[in-house]
Structure formats: structure tokens, C-alpha cells
Design a protein around this motif. Structure first.
Motif, PDB file in Angstrom:
ATOM      1  N   GLY A  54       0.800  -1.216   0.000  1.00 23.20           N
ATOM      2  CA  GLY A  54       0.000   0.000   0.000  1.00 23.20           C
ATOM      3  C   GLY A  54       0.834   1.267   0.000  1.00 23.20           C
ATOM      4  O   GLY A  54       1.763   1.414  -0.784  1.00 23.20           O
ATOM      5  N   ASN A  55       0.487   2.181   0.929  1.00 26.56           N
ATOM      6  CA  ASN A  55       1.197   3.463   0.951  1.00 26.56           C
ATOM      7  C   ASN A  55       2.295   3.522   2.001  1.00 26.56           C
ATOM      8  O   ASN A  55       2.598   4.581   2.550  1.00 26.56           O
ATOM      9  CB  ASN A  55       0.209   4.616   1.136  1.00 26.56           C
ATOM     10  CG  ASN A  55      -0.555   4.544   2.449  1.00 26.56           C
ATOM     11  OD1 ASN A  55      -0.724   3.468   3.011  1.00 26.56           O
ATOM     12  ND2 ASN A  55      -1.004   5.683   2.932  1.00 26.56           N
ATOM     13  N   GLY A  56       2.894   2.369   2.301  1.00 26.16           N
ATOM     14  CA  GLY A  56       4.088   2.321   3.126  1.00 26.16           C
ATOM     15  C   GLY A  56       3.923   2.913   4.504  1.00 26.16           C
ATOM     16  O   GLY A  56       3.025   2.530   5.265  1.00 26.16           O
ATOM     17  N   VAL A  57       4.770   3.865   4.826  1.00 30.65           N
ATOM     18  CA  VAL A  57       4.779   4.470   6.157  1.00 30.65           C
ATOM     19  C   VAL A  57       3.464   5.196   6.458  1.00 30.65           C
ATOM     20  O   VAL A  57       3.086   5.371   7.606  1.00 30.65           O
ATOM     21  CB  VAL A  57       5.976   5.451   6.281  1.00 30.65           C
ATOM     22  CG1 VAL A  57       5.966   6.173   7.614  1.00 30.65           C
ATOM     23  CG2 VAL A  57       7.291   4.693   6.116  1.00 30.65           C
ATOM     24  N   GLY A  58       2.731   5.576   5.426  1.00 29.50           N
ATOM     25  CA  GLY A  58       1.462   6.282   5.621  1.00 29.50           C
ATOM     26  C   GLY A  58       0.280   5.376   5.903  1.00 29.50           C
ATOM     27  O   GLY A  58      -0.860   5.854   6.018  1.00 29.50           O
ATOM     28  N   THR A  59       0.512   4.079   6.060  1.00 28.75           N
ATOM     29  CA  THR A  59      -0.571   3.109   6.287  1.00 28.75           C
ATOM     30  C   THR A  59      -1.469   3.443   7.479  1.00 28.75           C
ATOM     31  O   THR A  59      -2.693   3.290   7.386  1.00 28.75           O
ATOM     32  CB  THR A  59       0.019   1.694   6.453  1.00 28.75           C
ATOM     33  OG1 THR A  59       0.705   1.332   5.250  1.00 28.75           O
ATOM     34  CG2 THR A  59      -1.069   0.668   6.735  1.00 28.75           C
ATOM     35  N   PRO A  60      -0.928   3.893   8.634  1.00 29.64           N
ATOM     36  CA  PRO A  60      -1.810   4.214   9.762  1.00 29.64           C
ATOM     37  C   PRO A  60      -2.881   5.244   9.403  1.00 29.64           C
ATOM     38  O   PRO A  60      -4.031   5.138   9.859  1.00 29.64           O
ATOM     39  CB  PRO A  60      -0.850   4.762  10.818  1.00 29.64           C
ATOM     40  CG  PRO A  60       0.456   4.122  10.499  1.00 29.64           C
ATOM     41  CD  PRO A  60       0.492   4.033   9.008  1.00 29.64           C
ATOM     42  N   VAL A  61      -2.533   6.229   8.587  1.00 35.78           N
ATOM     43  CA  VAL A  61      -3.505   7.241   8.185  1.00 35.78           C
ATOM     44  C   VAL A  61      -4.554   6.632   7.253  1.00 35.78           C
ATOM     45  O   VAL A  61      -5.745   6.980   7.317  1.00 35.78           O
ATOM     46  CB  VAL A  61      -2.803   8.436   7.509  1.00 35.78           C
ATOM     47  CG1 VAL A  61      -3.827   9.462   7.029  1.00 35.78           C
ATOM     48  CG2 VAL A  61      -1.818   9.091   8.463  1.00 35.78           C
ATOM     49  N   ALA A  62      -4.126   5.715   6.396  1.00 36.75           N
ATOM     50  CA  ALA A  62      -5.078   5.034   5.515  1.00 36.75           C
ATOM     51  C   ALA A  62      -6.098   4.259   6.328  1.00 36.75           C
ATOM     52  O   ALA A  62      -7.296   4.267   6.019  1.00 36.75           O
ATOM     53  CB  ALA A  62      -4.329   4.095   4.560  1.00 36.75           C
ATOM     54  N   PHE A  63      -5.636   3.590   7.378  1.00 36.35           N
ATOM     55  CA  PHE A  63      -6.558   2.850   8.253  1.00 36.35           C
ATOM     56  C   PHE A  63      -7.534   3.798   8.943  1.00 36.35           C
ATOM     57  O   PHE A  63      -8.728   3.493   9.073  1.00 36.35           O
ATOM     58  CB  PHE A  63      -5.769   2.062   9.301  1.00 36.35           C
ATOM     59  CG  PHE A  63      -5.021   0.877   8.743  1.00 36.35           C
ATOM     60  CD1 PHE A  63      -5.199   0.460   7.433  1.00 36.35           C
ATOM     61  CD2 PHE A  63      -4.132   0.162   9.540  1.00 36.35           C
ATOM     62  CE1 PHE A  63      -4.513  -0.636   6.925  1.00 36.35           C
ATOM     63  CE2 PHE A  63      -3.439  -0.933   9.040  1.00 36.35           C
ATOM     64  CZ  PHE A  63      -3.622  -1.332   7.738  1.00 36.35           C
ATOM     65  N   LEU A  64      -7.034   4.938   9.406  1.00 38.80           N
ATOM     66  CA  LEU A  64      -7.910   5.928  10.044  1.00 38.80           C
ATOM     67  C   LEU A  64      -8.933   6.466   9.050  1.00 38.80           C
ATOM     68  O   LEU A  64     -10.108   6.640   9.386  1.00 38.80           O
ATOM     69  CB  LEU A  64      -7.085   7.083  10.615  1.00 38.80           C
ATOM     70  CG  LEU A  64      -6.400   6.858  11.961  1.00 38.80           C
ATOM     71  CD1 LEU A  64      -5.535   8.067  12.313  1.00 38.80           C
ATOM     72  CD2 LEU A  64      -7.434   6.614  13.062  1.00 38.80           C
ATOM     73  N   ALA A  65      -8.480   6.733   7.832  1.00 36.00           N
ATOM     74  CA  ALA A  65      -9.382   7.246   6.798  1.00 36.00           C
ATOM     75  C   ALA A  65     -10.500   6.247   6.508  1.00 36.00           C
ATOM     76  O   ALA A  65     -11.672   6.623   6.356  1.00 36.00           O
ATOM     77  CB  ALA A  65      -8.603   7.556   5.522  1.00 36.00           C
ATOM     78  N   CYS A  66     -10.141   4.969   6.440  1.00 37.46           N
ATOM     79  CA  CYS A  66     -11.152   3.925   6.236  1.00 37.46           C
ATOM     80  C   CYS A  66     -12.148   3.906   7.395  1.00 37.46           C
ATOM     81  O   CYS A  66     -13.355   3.734   7.191  1.00 37.46           O
ATOM     82  CB  CYS A  66     -10.491   2.559   6.110  1.00 37.46           C
ATOM     83  SG  CYS A  66      -9.529   2.345   4.603  1.00 37.46           S
ATOM     84  N   GLY A  67     -11.642   4.090   8.608  1.00 37.02           N
ATOM     85  CA  GLY A  67     -12.507   4.147   9.774  1.00 37.02           C
ATOM     86  C   GLY A  67     -13.493   5.297   9.696  1.00 37.02           C
ATOM     87  O   GLY A  67     -14.668   5.153  10.061  1.00 37.02           O
TER      88      GLY A  67
END
Length: 493
Positions: A54-67
Motif C-alpha cells: 500500500g502506501n508504506g509508512v502512511g498506512t496508519p492514516v489510511a486505516f484511520l481514513a477507512c474508519g
């Protein structure tokens, strides 16, 4: 009498029709639904792969965005549930908003996604059990399907009984998984990671790096099953309060848990090194990090919890699929015997047996096909995630249509309508990107990719065609589509 009055009369319940029963509270319901997301499996498998692809180091933000997107859907879902107190889940809500034809297609898809989820987690559980026997206890490396068969028997037995019993089992196993994640997170926090706790994950350049679409797809899959809070409406205490609280709690807890753990996992190796580590071996990266930060015992427990997590997820998926089958049977779409309610357990025991037999029938070809162990779970979970995204779009579209049509004079529906509309727009973009990247999501290639996509949309189309046939030839059955009344269950047996 008008046609609409005839359809309304056709679904009038009789006094002796039975309903499911249970006594789950908010915590039991939250744990039952969260168990499906399998936190230990997500940490050991999903998070490292999401970082790598996915988007590498930015994965935590992607998870939050999905939430956030799922929370927007939840706002409309809980609002709609107040005026549509049906236990049919996505099947009922999509039928009420987009019509019975689309609703039946969604109902078929809902059964299939949790059926596929069952098969994928049976495979994962069998592989995890084999690993424990061979690596931890130095026993023989038996085929994974032997252990999967044992799990199948246990899940089938538990699914036969009242949901409260399964909820207690799921609460125990999920509690152990959460204990592992909390221990790991706290350990990384206290030690400050590899090079100090970095906030690189929240930098705009990191957020848009790599493939945001793939990261979003992995993220959406982590929230699968959140709508099951509505499916268990007849089996919880005071559903008017329990269901909204549990729905928001599930989404919030999953968002915090996965984004926080992903951020700490990245810091455990360091933002500069983590990509190389997860690219080399995603699964080993997670287990090695647990061993380094929480010790040998936690490392061994992680191996065991991979099995219990897969089992808990299977049991939850079995429960979800069972209730969708029960609801379709209550509406006379599937055979009426599947909507029988056990006279003492108040459980959908016939539907549970049917799902067990169907799952067994699906696992046999997988075993005979000799699909490599490493790809079975990944391919099936990819199909599940894609179909779940499709259902999310349909329900996000159905919510505003329903709320606007059924708006009460003194009630404002602006917030849930806007929230669902925004979510639908984002999810449509995500579905397009997921279709383009379908091979990467499922691991399928060539003709198999086309076959899987045709199968997913073919199932939805089959439900829509069947609904159209019922509308013309059996209007009394068509009238039942979507659980128009919660008392349409079968009689005791």
C-alpha cells in the motif's frame, strides 16, 4: 385492493411465528463483531502486507481514513435502524432503500462473503494449527485440512446453540488477542521504537506515497462485519440502545487499534527500514518484532493466538452467514426449513447446519485442487474484501434514499444523508481502483481474475433476476424480500 395493499397483506405475521432469542449486551455484541476482524491475524498478516503493497509508512492514516468512511456509513445505518427495526442486515437495508430487486442481489452477496470468509479462515486456522504442532511441539507436519476439519466440527457445534454461548467463547479469545496487541504496543511505546517515535506516518508525502488504493482496500477489509450489530437485533437486550452503541464502539475501537498498532509497528523497525523488512517477509516481520519487544513467551503466544484468532473469526463469520440464510429463509427465498428456531436454544439451528454443510462442500474442492497453502487464505480474503466493498456502496446509496422517502415532519435527516452520500462517493472510487488492481488484491491472474469478477457480480445479478421472477409469478414471496417485518421467522421445531 391495490397491488401495494396486497403485498402488505401478504407479510402480515401470525401469532405463533417464532423469533430468535438471546441476551447479549453491548460488550458481548462488540466482542462478537470484533472477533470477526481477527486482530491477531490482522497484525501478523494484514498490516505488514498493507505497508509493503500500500502506501508504506502512511498506512496508519489510511486505516484511520477507512474508519472515518465506515463511521459515515454507520451514522446513516443506525439512523435508518431506528425506523427499520429489522434483523436482516445489509439485505434488509438495501431492500428498503434501493428496492427489493437490488436487495435480494445484496442478500445473496452477503451470504457469499461470509461463506467465503468462513472457508478462508478455516484454511488459515488449519495452517496455523499445523505450524503449532510442527514448530512449537515438534510433531508431524500433517496436512492443514485435518486441523481445519476439527475446527469445522467445533464451529458447527457452537453454531447450533444460543448465540450467548458463542459470544462468551468469542469474548475470551478476543480478550487474549487484545492483550497481545496492548502488550506489544506498550512495549514499543516504552522503548521508543528503533530510533525514537517518529511522526513520519502523518506527513502528507508519506500519506500519498505508494499505492493509496491498495492501502484503502486493506483498510476497508479490517472493518468487515461491523453491520452484524444489526443482524443480531433479536438476540440482544434493548436493541434500540445496544445496537447504536455497539456499532459506533466497534468502528472506533477498530480504527484506534489498527492505526495505532500499525504506527508502532513502523516505529519498531524505524520508518527508513520497515519497507525493506516487510517486503522481504511480511509475516516474519510481525512475529520477529513481537519477539524483540515483548519476549519469547509472547512470540510463542502469537503463534497460538493466530490459531485462536482464526477460530474466533470463523465462528463469527459462521454466525453472520447463518443469520443471513435464516433471514432469506424467513422471507421464503431459501427453503422454509432454514428459518426454524430451536425451541429451547432460540437459535437458527437449521440454518447453522446448512452453512456448515455448504462450507464443507466448498472446502473439499480446495483440498483436492491442491492450491498452495500460502495462497488459499489470501485469495479468498481478497474476494471477501472486494465483495464487502461492493455491499458497502449499495448500503451507502440505500440509506439516503430511504431516509428522504420516510422522513418525518419534525425529523432532520440532513447529517446522515450527507454522511452516507460522501461515503458512497469515496467508496465508488475505491471500488474502481480495486477492480483495476483485482489481481494484486486476490493474487489471482489471467482467466481466474475474470472468472472471480464474473462470479461476484453474477451472484448479485442472480438475486436480482430471481427477485424479478418472483415479482411477476409469486408476488407473495416478492413482498417478503427485505425482512419487511421482524416476525417472519419460522415455527419451533
Amino acid at each position: 385492493m391495490t397491488p401495494s395493499q396486497e403485498l402488505s397483506t401478504a407479510v402480515t405475521p401470525t401469532p405463533n411465528q417464532a423469533r430468535l432469542g438471546g441476551n447479549m449486551g453491548v460488550i458481548s455484541l462488540v466482542f462478537t463483531v470484533m472477533a470477526f476482524s481477527a486482530p491477531a491475524v490482522a497484525f501478523l498478516g494484514f498490516i505488514p502486507v498493507a505497508i509493503a503493497l500500500g502506501n508504506g509508512v502512511g498506512t496508519p492514516v489510511a486505516f484511520l481514513a477507512c474508519g472515518v468512511v465506515v463511521a459515515l456509513v454507520a451514522v446513516g445505518l443506525t439512523t435508518m435502524a431506528r425506523s427499520l427495526p429489522n434483523p436482516g442486515g445489509f439485505y434488509a437495508f438495501i431492500s428498503a432503500g434501493l428496492g427489493k430487486t437490488v436487495g435480494l442481489g445484496a442478500g445473496f452477496a452477503a451470504i457469499i462473503i461470509y461463506y467465503v470468509a468462513c472457508m478462508s479462515t478455516y484454511a488459515l486456522g488449519g495452517i496455523a494449527a499445523r505450524s503449532i504442532i510442527a514448530d512449537v511441539f515438534h510433531g508431524p507436519a500433517l496436512p492443514w485440512w485435518i486441523f481445519a476439519a476439527v475446527l469445522w466440527v467445533i464451529v458447527g457445534v457452537l453454531g447450533y446453540f444460543r448465540i450467548d454461548f458463542s459470544a462468551r467463547v468469542l469474548t475470551i479469545f478476543l480478550g487474549l488477542e487484545l492483550l497481545l496487541l496492548v502488550s506489544y504496543d506498550v512495549s514499543v511505546l516504552l522503548r521508543g521504537g528503533a530510533d525514537g517515535l517518529s511522526l513520519d506516518s502523518f506527513h502528507p508525502a508519506s500519506i500519498v506515497s505508494g499505492s493509496v488504493a491498495i492501502a484503502f482496500m486493506f483498510g476497508v477489509g479490517l472493518y468487515g462485519g461491523f453491520e452484524a450489530t444489526v443482524i443480531f437485533r433479536d438476540e440482544v437486550r434493548t436493541p434500540e440502545r445496544t445496537i447504536p452503541r455497539a456499532t459506533y464502539a466497534v468502528v472506533a475501537l477498530l480504527a484506534v487499534m489498527y492505526s495505532l498498532t500499525a504506527w508502532l509497528f513502523i516505529n519498531a523497525y524505524g520508518p527508513m527500514a520497515v519497507l525493506d523488512v516487510v517486503t522481504a517477509d511480511p509475516t516474519a516481520a510481525a512475529t520477529a518484532s513481537i519477539k524483540e519487544y515483548t519476549g519469547e513467551f509472547a512470540y510463542t503466544m502469537a503463534t497460538v493466538l493466530l490459531l485462536t484468532s482464526a477460530f474466533a473469526s470463523t465462528l463469527a463469520a459462521h454466525s453472520f452467514a447463518t443469520r443471513y440464510a435464516f433471514n432469506l429463509s424467513a422471507d421464503k427465498i431459501l427453503h422454509h426449513s432454514l428459518s426454524r428456531v430451536h425451541h429451547t436454544q432460540l437459535s437458527p439451528h437449521r440454518a447453522s447446519i446448512a452453512i456448515s454443510l455448504a462450507t464443507f462442500a466448498g472446502l473439499v474442492p480446495l483440498v483436492l485442487a491442491r492450491i498452495p497453502d500460502a495462497t488459499v487464505y489470501g485469495r479468498l480474503s481478497g474476494v471477501y474484501t472486494y465483495t464487502f466493498l461492493l455491499l458497502l456502496i449499495l448500503v451507502a446509496l440505500a440509506i439516503p434514499v430511504y431516509l428522504i422517502r420516510h422522513r418525518r415532519a419534525a425529523e432532520s435527516v440532513t447529517k446522515p444523508v450527507v454522511a452516507s452520500g460522501v461515503a458512497a462517493a469515496i467508496l465508488c472510487i475505491a471500488l474502481y481502483l480495486a477492480t483495476v488492481n483485482f489481481e494484486l488484491i486476490t493474487g489471482a491472474t489471467g482467466v481466474l481474475t475474470v472468472v472471480l469478477l464474473l462470479l461476484i457480480y453474477g451472484i448479485v445479478a442472480a438475486g436480482m433476476v430471481m427477485a424479478s421472477i418472483y415479482r411477476r409469478k409469486r408476488p407473495e414471496v416478492y413482498a417478503r424480500i427485505g425482512r419487511d417485518d421482524t416476525n417472519l421467522a419460522g415455527t419451533d421445531s
